[in-house]
Motif scaffolding. Structure first.
Motif, mmCIF file in Angstrom:
data_model
loop_
_atom_site.group_PDB
_atom_site.id
_atom_site.type_symbol
_atom_site.label_atom_id
_atom_site.label_comp_id
_atom_site.label_asym_id
_atom_site.label_seq_id
_atom_site.Cartn_x
_atom_site.Cartn_y
_atom_site.Cartn_z
ATOM 1 N N GLU A 281 0.810 -1.220 0.000
ATOM 2 C CA GLU A 281 0.000 0.000 0.000
ATOM 3 C C GLU A 281 0.844 1.270 0.000
ATOM 4 O OE1 GLU A 281 -3.947 1.896 2.034
ATOM 5 O OE2 GLU A 281 -2.602 0.798 3.368
ATOM 6 N N GLY A 282 1.863 1.330 0.857
ATOM 7 C CA GLY A 282 2.700 2.521 0.893
ATOM 8 C C GLY A 282 3.342 2.787 -0.452
ATOM 9 N N TYR A 283 3.804 1.734 -1.091
ATOM 10 C CA TYR A 283 4.424 1.847 -2.418
ATOM 11 C C TYR A 283 3.415 2.380 -3.429
ATOM 12 C CZ TYR A 283 7.152 0.415 -6.542
ATOM 13 O OH TYR A 283 7.852 0.393 -7.727
ATOM 14 N N MET A 284 2.188 1.855 -3.383
ATOM 15 C CA MET A 284 1.163 2.253 -4.342
ATOM 16 C C MET A 284 0.697 3.685 -4.102
ATOM 17 S SD MET A 284 -0.859 -1.406 -4.569
ATOM 18 C CE MET A 284 -2.094 -0.908 -5.772
ATOM 19 N N ARG A 285 0.639 4.083 -2.853
ATOM 20 C CA ARG A 285 0.311 5.476 -2.548
ATOM 21 C C ARG A 285 1.362 6.413 -3.149
ATOM 22 N NH1 ARG A 285 -1.271 5.318 3.924
ATOM 23 N NH2 ARG A 285 -3.463 4.706 3.667
ATOM 24 N N LEU A 286 2.615 6.050 -2.982
ATOM 25 C CA LEU A 286 3.696 6.863 -3.538
ATOM 26 C C LEU A 286 3.680 6.842 -5.061
ATOM 27 C CD1 LEU A 286 6.481 5.887 -0.997
ATOM 28 C CD2 LEU A 286 5.651 8.210 -1.415
ATOM 29 N N LEU A 287 3.320 5.714 -5.650
ATOM 30 C CA LEU A 287 3.235 5.619 -7.100
ATOM 31 C C LEU A 287 2.142 6.540 -7.632
ATOM 32 C CD1 LEU A 287 4.206 4.321 -9.726
ATOM 33 C CD2 LEU A 287 2.594 2.441 -9.301
ATOM 34 N N ALA A 288 1.004 6.582 -6.930
ATOM 35 C CA ALA A 288 -0.070 7.483 -7.343
ATOM 36 C C ALA A 288 0.402 8.932 -7.311
ATOM 37 C CB ALA A 288 -1.294 7.297 -6.446
ATOM 38 N N CYS A 289 1.126 9.304 -6.257
ATOM 39 C CA CYS A 289 1.705 10.650 -6.177
ATOM 40 C C CYS A 289 2.663 10.887 -7.336
ATOM 41 C CB CYS A 289 2.443 10.835 -4.850
ATOM 42 S SG CYS A 289 1.381 10.924 -3.391
ATOM 43 N N HIS A 290 3.480 9.898 -7.603
ATOM 44 C CA HIS A 290 4.485 9.974 -8.661
ATOM 45 C C HIS A 290 3.825 10.240 -10.019
ATOM 46 C CE1 HIS A 290 8.427 7.989 -10.317
ATOM 47 N NE2 HIS A 290 8.146 9.127 -10.911
ATOM 48 N N ILE A 291 2.805 9.451 -10.354
ATOM 49 C CA ILE A 291 2.137 9.568 -11.644
ATOM 50 C C ILE A 291 1.413 10.907 -11.772
ATOM 51 C CG2 ILE A 291 0.353 8.594 -13.157
ATOM 52 C CD1 ILE A 291 2.890 6.872 -12.883
ATOM 53 N N LEU A 292 0.798 11.348 -10.685
ATOM 54 C CA LEU A 292 -0.015 12.567 -10.721
ATOM 55 C C LEU A 292 0.779 13.838 -10.441
ATOM 56 C CD1 LEU A 292 -3.179 11.214 -8.860
ATOM 57 C CD2 LEU A 292 -2.925 11.616 -11.313
ATOM 58 N N GLY A 293 2.067 13.689 -10.110
ATOM 59 C CA GLY A 293 2.890 14.855 -9.836
ATOM 60 C C GLY A 293 2.561 15.525 -8.513
ATOM 61 N N ILE A 294 2.100 14.722 -7.554
ATOM 62 C CA ILE A 294 1.746 15.231 -6.224
ATOM 63 C C ILE A 294 2.924 15.003 -5.285
ATOM 64 C CG2 ILE A 294 0.172 14.905 -4.265
ATOM 65 C CD1 ILE A 294 -1.901 13.897 -6.276
ATOM 66 N N PRO A 295 3.214 15.934 -4.364
ATOM 67 C CA PRO A 295 4.301 15.714 -3.409
ATOM 68 C C PRO A 295 4.115 14.409 -2.634
ATOM 69 C CG PRO A 295 3.545 17.983 -3.294
ATOM 70 C CD PRO A 295 2.575 17.253 -4.175
#
Length: 206
Positions: free
Chosen positions: A149-163
């Protein structure tokens, strides 16, 4: 080209410390195994070239049934490992607040990227995500990834350009599915599904 990222199933309770990983490495619970089997109903008609898992037992067990259905041998890739939370994994909240007060305050301010004590930062996880996805792009194949989950949360941020410190705004359920595709024209990854859940069925494939 598509990439599917799946969170592992529910974990069993207990002490399962892995010396190599230097973290708890819990297997799936009975509920987690049942959810892993149900993934077959979702992926049965989807063409996948390769399956990758993190180094943790629970992701490998979650991938097992879909891999058998597709007759693909999963490949372990440390770049899919959960963010390394260092020494705090075995500590209670009160112990963390007492031993690492600045970390606790900074982390829950959701205003800056912080390093877990003796662990990673969110930006360091993004770096290994970029390396992995660059490799996926190079081969241009549809793949299935099993992670955390932590990895996927960070991936979502990564893709969307969110901090990265905004990752608490995302939630991924056990065996939740994230689907991405690569927009060749605009040269960027797009999110198709964020947390797809496979509904219970009385006739699972496995």
């Amino acid at each position: 080209m598509k990439v599917y990222v799946v969170r592992h199933g529910d974990k069993a309770e207990g002490d399962y410390f892995n010396v190599y990983l230097k973290h708890q490495d819990e297997p799936l619970s009975k509920s987690g195994e049942a959810k892993a089997k149900m993934l077959c109903t979702y992926f049965k008609d989807i063409s996948i070239t390769q399956i990758y898992t993190s180094e943790y037992l629970r992701t490998k067990q979650t991938a097992k049934y879909v891999a058998e259905l597709m007759r693909i041998t999963p490949i372990e890739d440390r770049r899919l490992n959960e963010i390394d939370n260092g020494v705090i994994e075995s500590l209670s909240d009160e112990e963390i607040k007492k031993r690492y007060p600045k970390f606790w305050t900074d982390f829950f301010s959701y205003s800056k990227d912080v390093r877990f004590p003796d662990g990673e930062t969110g930006e360091e996880v993004k770096t290994r995500q970029k390396e992995l996805f660059d490799n996926i792009l190079k081969y241009g194949q549809d793949v299935l990834l099993f992670s955390h989950e932590g990895y996927m949360r960070l991936l979502a941020c990564h893709i969307l350009g969110i901090p990265v410190y905004k990752r608490n705004q995302f939630k991924f359920d056990f065996c939740g599915i994230m689907e991405l595709y690569y927009d060749v024209e605009n040269k960027l990854w797009k999110i198709v599904r964020l947390n797809q859940i496979v509904e219970n069925s009385s006739t699972p494939l496995m």
